[in-house]
Design a protein around this motif. Structure first.
Motif, short mmCIF file in Angstrom:
data_model
loop_
_atom_site.label_atom_id
_atom_site.label_comp_id
_atom_site.label_asym_id
_atom_site.label_seq_id
_atom_site.Cartn_x
_atom_site.Cartn_y
_atom_site.Cartn_z
N VAL A 1 1.11 -28.32 102.37
CA VAL A 1 1.23 -28.43 100.96
C VAL A 1 1.96 -27.30 100.70
O VAL A 1 2.97 -27.15 99.97
N LYS A 2 1.69 -26.04 101.24
CA LYS A 2 2.29 -24.88 100.68
C LYS A 2 3.87 -24.63 101.19
O LYS A 2 4.53 -24.12 100.31
N TRP A 3 3.89 -25.19 102.42
CA TRP A 3 5.43 -24.94 102.79
C TRP A 3 6.19 -26.14 102.08
O TRP A 3 7.37 -25.73 101.96
N GLY A 4 5.80 -27.24 101.73
CA GLY A 4 6.49 -28.24 101.24
C GLY A 4 6.83 -27.64 99.66
O GLY A 4 7.70 -27.96 99.20
N GLU A 5 5.73 -26.99 99.02
CA GLU A 5 6.10 -26.35 97.87
C GLU A 5 7.22 -25.20 97.85
O GLU A 5 7.87 -25.27 97.03
N PHE A 6 7.27 -24.66 98.73
CA PHE A 6 8.36 -23.47 98.80
C PHE A 6 9.45 -24.21 99.18
O PHE A 6 10.38 -23.51 98.82
N ALA A 7 9.52 -25.21 100.17
CA ALA A 7 10.90 -25.78 100.12
C ALA A 7 11.28 -26.48 98.87
O ALA A 7 12.49 -26.39 98.71
N GLY A 8 10.36 -27.35 98.18
CA GLY A 8 10.94 -27.59 96.90
C GLY A 8 11.35 -26.62 95.83
O GLY A 8 12.25 -26.85 95.18
N ALA A 9 11.03 -25.54 96.09
CA ALA A 9 11.32 -24.47 95.00
C ALA A 9 12.65 -23.91 95.54
O ALA A 9 13.38 -23.61 94.87
N PHE A 10 12.91 -23.84 96.96
CA PHE A 10 14.26 -23.60 97.52
C PHE A 10 15.37 -24.33 97.17
O PHE A 10 16.32 -23.77 96.39
N PHE A 11 15.00 -25.63 97.15
CA PHE A 11 15.99 -26.81 97.01
C PHE A 11 16.12 -26.66 95.61
O PHE A 11 17.26 -27.17 95.14
N THR A 12 15.20 -26.69 94.56
CA THR A 12 15.53 -26.80 93.32
C THR A 12 16.34 -25.47 92.95
O THR A 12 17.13 -25.45 91.82
N ALA A 13 16.05 -24.23 93.43
CA ALA A 13 16.66 -22.95 93.09
C ALA A 13 18.25 -23.18 93.61
O ALA A 13 19.20 -22.94 92.82
N GLY A 14 18.23 -23.84 94.62
CA GLY A 14 19.87 -24.17 95.36
C GLY A 14 20.42 -25.24 94.32
O GLY A 14 21.64 -25.10 94.21
N GLY A 15 19.67 -25.91 93.76
CA GLY A 15 20.38 -26.97 92.94
C GLY A 15 20.78 -26.64 91.74
O GLY A 15 21.94 -26.87 91.14
N LEU A 16 20.28 -25.43 91.37
CA LEU A 16 20.53 -24.58 90.17
C LEU A 16 21.76 -23.79 90.04
O LEU A 16 22.56 -23.34 89.23
N VAL A 17 22.04 -23.32 91.46
CA VAL A 17 23.19 -22.51 91.59
C VAL A 17 24.54 -23.50 92.29
O VAL A 17 25.33 -22.87 92.72
N GLY A 18 24.20 -24.85 92.24
CA GLY A 18 25.29 -25.64 92.62
C GLY A 18 25.27 -26.43 94.11
O GLY A 18 26.43 -26.77 94.35
N MET A 19 24.20 -26.18 94.72
CA MET A 19 24.15 -26.93 95.95
C MET A 19 24.05 -28.43 96.04
O MET A 19 24.14 -28.88 97.05
#
Length: 63
Positions: free
Chosen positions: A19-37
């Motif tokens: 769960v911890k690593w999944g939440e970190f990955a989700g935060a990473f991908f969300t942030a990546g989406g905000l910068v145009g990924m």
């Protein structure tokens, strides 16, 4: 930094590490989406999915 209580819960319920690593990955991908990924919705889905999974683990009584 995670709290002492979370570390104790992880020792009692090892699935919470996923769960911890999944939440970190989700935060990473969300942030990546905000910068145009283009991964914003993937990140949101990961956060919601792992949040539900973590809630289901924590709501079960521990032996």
């Amino acid at each position: 930094m995670l709290t002492k209580r979370w570390a104790t819960l992880e020792r009692q319920r090892p699935q919470l590490k996923w769960v911890k690593w999944g939440e970190f990955a989700g935060a990473f991908f969300t942030a990546g989406g905000l910068v145009g990924m283009g991964t914003f919705w993937l990140g949101i889905l990961l956060i919601i999915g792992f949040g539900i999974y973590g809630y289901s683990i924590l709501s079960k009584p521990h032996d």
